[in-house]
Design an enzyme around this catalytic site. Structure first.
Site, short mmCIF file in Angstrom:
data_model
loop_
_atom_site.label_atom_id
_atom_site.label_comp_id
_atom_site.label_asym_id
_atom_site.label_seq_id
_atom_site.Cartn_x
_atom_site.Cartn_y
_atom_site.Cartn_z
N TYR A 298 0.87 -1.19 0.00
CA TYR A 298 0.00 0.00 0.00
C TYR A 298 0.90 1.23 0.00
O TYR A 298 1.89 1.27 0.73
CB TYR A 298 -0.89 0.00 1.25
CG TYR A 298 -1.73 1.24 1.44
CD1 TYR A 298 -1.43 2.15 2.46
CD2 TYR A 298 -2.83 1.51 0.64
CE1 TYR A 298 -2.21 3.28 2.66
CE2 TYR A 298 -3.62 2.64 0.84
CZ TYR A 298 -3.31 3.53 1.84
OH TYR A 298 -4.07 4.65 2.04
N ASP B 70 9.48 2.91 -1.36
CA ASP B 70 8.54 3.60 -0.47
C ASP B 70 8.90 3.26 0.98
O ASP B 70 8.56 2.20 1.48
CB ASP B 70 7.11 3.16 -0.79
CG ASP B 70 6.10 3.84 0.12
OD1 ASP B 70 4.89 3.57 -0.03
OD2 ASP B 70 6.51 4.61 1.02
N LYS C 15 5.44 9.42 8.13
CA LYS C 15 5.35 8.90 9.50
C LYS C 15 6.43 9.44 10.42
O LYS C 15 6.38 10.58 10.85
CB LYS C 15 5.34 7.36 9.45
CG LYS C 15 4.09 6.80 8.72
CD LYS C 15 4.09 5.29 8.68
CE LYS C 15 3.02 4.77 7.74
NZ LYS C 15 1.69 4.69 8.35
P1 KE4 Z 1 -0.39 8.42 4.49
O1 KE4 Z 1 -0.99 9.11 3.28
O2 KE4 Z 1 -1.40 7.60 5.27
O3 KE4 Z 1 0.44 9.38 5.38
O4 KE4 Z 1 0.74 7.39 3.94
C1 KE4 Z 1 0.35 6.42 2.99
C2 KE4 Z 1 1.34 5.29 3.05
C3 KE4 Z 1 2.31 5.20 2.06
N1 KE4 Z 1 3.23 4.21 2.05
C4 KE4 Z 1 3.23 3.27 3.03
C5 KE4 Z 1 4.26 2.18 2.99
C6 KE4 Z 1 2.26 3.31 4.07
O5 KE4 Z 1 2.28 2.36 5.04
C7 KE4 Z 1 1.30 4.33 4.09
C8 KE4 Z 1 0.22 4.42 5.15
N2 KE4 Z 1 0.17 3.33 6.09
C9 KE4 Z 1 -1.12 3.09 6.73
C10 KE4 Z 1 -0.93 1.95 7.73
N3 KE4 Z 1 -0.78 0.70 7.11
C11 KE4 Z 1 -1.70 4.30 7.36
C12 KE4 Z 1 -2.81 4.04 8.36
C13 KE4 Z 1 -4.15 4.42 7.81
O6 KE4 Z 1 -4.36 4.32 6.59
O7 KE4 Z 1 -4.97 4.84 8.64
#
Ligand code: KE4
Length: 432
Positions: free
Chosen positions: A147, A242, A270
């Site tokens: 993701y 990523d 993060k």
């Molecule tokens: P954000 O747009 O949520 O800041 O980041 C997206 C993203 C991009 N790349 C990786 C590897 C990620 O894990 C994420 C977001 N991770 C999720 C948890 N698995 C965020 C939690 C959520 O969606 O509420």
């Protein structure tokens, strides 16, 4: 029925459902894949969350990664408070952006130029636009179970057959967009070679989680990352790594440092913001300088480089950099104690578990088989994980509410939290 009193959370959930779809501002928080009622957090400190009813929980998701130094880390709180006194945002350049960028680049040799954004989604979306501009190609290649945020082209499932173009993974994503994405099995270099052979000079980039967290934790096979680096170089495509989740988590320089692999572009999020909204993308100068105002690729953001996020990031990344030599071995040791201790309790209770762990991110898959890609992970008994999650929550241990997420811990977790977690797991497995 939970033995914990969660009346306040229940009332807050009822109100939230009249305000937000599903009562949440991000789907996974709704506990729909594990069942039970999501507690509402009132405050957090160190390794602990405290809900609206005053219940205390050991936190094993840490805001999905950012809180590696524990909640309310004093230096971060003070930095944010100080920055806030000078206004929350200017929409103009500040020294703090350069201060944090210099720290990041010291940790990531692959990053010669970078840009801050406000989320991981923005970071990956922008990196892909850059890769398409740099190569003049349209197709992108991602892996099932990875993701990268919710931009249209990344919400794509594998089409039938291995190297066929993707199908929409979400309503609202037009087929025309999904058709520009190849979604392949992770940890298989042969299918990647086939994809490039079947789409010569068409694939702009590969984007991947170097250690998957979003299918649950899945490590790259030996040589896999190096193989992707070779294949992209041979085919004139960019490698986008990523590190939104793995950056500063697995090592100061993330998976790139841990596995000794290079990347054309890197995305971060993060931890880089210390819990405040912040992401970044960066990489080789020749690609980054295609960005406006220097080049033809447009990308922008009202709150990019926000002074409070820079302050929190500087306090967090600065502390990690200063103390890396002791922090990362300790995170690994405490994670090993928790992850392997719970797996041992499962074995004693006759519950089949496969543990995948890399440093302080891990997953207990409720399956007796190895988990090396998304298809393996999908064989897990998610109902059993749901029962385990609910039992652990009632015992004061808050795990990520999905079998397909990684657990995290931070520097505030220690032997007391390990012992309490193992005791909770012993009780939980007895009730499964
Ligand atoms: P954000 O747009 O949520 O800041 O980041 C997206 C993203 C991009 N790349 C990786 C590897 C990620 O894990 C994420 C977001 N991770 C999720 C948890 N698995 C965020 C939690 C959520 O969606 O509420």
């Amino acid at each position: 029925m939970s033995e914990m009193n969660r009346e306040q959370s229940r009332a807050l959930q009822t109100r939230a459902e009249g305000l937000f779809p599903g009562g949440v501002n991000s789907p996974v928080r709704g506990f729909r894949s594990v069942g039970g009622e999501p507690p509402f957090v009132a405050r957090a400190e160190g390794a602990y969350l405290f809900d609206a009813d005053g219940n205390r929980y050991i936190d094993y998701f840490g805001s999905w990664g950012p809180m590696i130094l524990g909640h309310a880390f004093p230096a971060a709180v003070e930095a944010i408070e100080l920055a806030a006194r000078h206004s929350a945002s200017f929409g103009a350049s500040t020294a703090a952006e350069g201060d944090l960028a210099e720290l990041v680049m010291a940790c990531y040799p692959a990053i010669e130029r970078m840009r801050f954004v406000s989320s991981g989604t923005e970071a990956t979306m922008s990196a892909i636009r850059l890769a398409r501009a740099a190569t003049g190609r349209k197709l992108i290649l991602k892996f099932e179970g990875c993701y990268h945020g919710h931009s249209d082209g990344l919400l794509v499932k594998a089409g039938s057959g291995v190297a066929t173009l993707g199908i929409p993974g979400s309503a609202g994503v037009p087929e025309e967009i999904a058709q520009l994405t190849l979604a392949l099995p992770y940890n298989d270099l042969a299918v990647v070679e086939t994809a490039f052979a079947e789409h010569p000079d068409e694939i702009a980039c590969i984007i991947l989680e170097p250690v998957v967290g979003n299918a649950g934790c899945i490590a790259p096979a030996d040589g896999y990352l190096q193989g992707l680096r070779r294949i992209t170089a041979e085919n004139g495509a960019l490698l986008i790594v990523d590190e939104v989740m793995t950056g500063f988590r697995l090592a100061l320089g993330g998976a790139l440092e841990l596995y000794g692999v290079d990347a054309d572009l890197v995305t971060l999020g993060k931890i880089i913001g210390g819990g405040l909204p912040c992401g970044a993308f960066g990489g080789k100068r020749q690609f980054m300088e295609l960005l406006a105002p220097l080049g033809p690729v447009y990308q922008a953001g009202t709150l990019s480089g926000n002074p409070l996020a820079m302050a929190a990031g500087l306090a967090t990344v600065g502390y990690l950099q200063t103390n890396a030599i002791s922090i990362y071995p300790r995170l690994d040791a405490v994670s090993k104690a928790v992850a392997e201790g719970v797996a041992a309790e499962a074995a004693r209770a006759g519950v089949p578990i496969t543990l995948n762990r890399v440093g302080s991110m891990w997953t207990w898959f409720f399956t007796g088989s190895p988990v090396e890609n998304y298809d393996d992970a999908a064989k897990s008994d998610t109902a059993a994980f749901g029962r385990f999650h609910r039992a652990m929550l009632d015992a004061g241990v808050w795990l990520p509410p999905s079998q397909f997420e990684a657990m995290f811990l931070g520097t505030a977790h220690g032997s007391a939290e390990v012992e309490a977690t193992l005791a909770a797991a012993r009780g939980a497995f007895a009730t499964l």
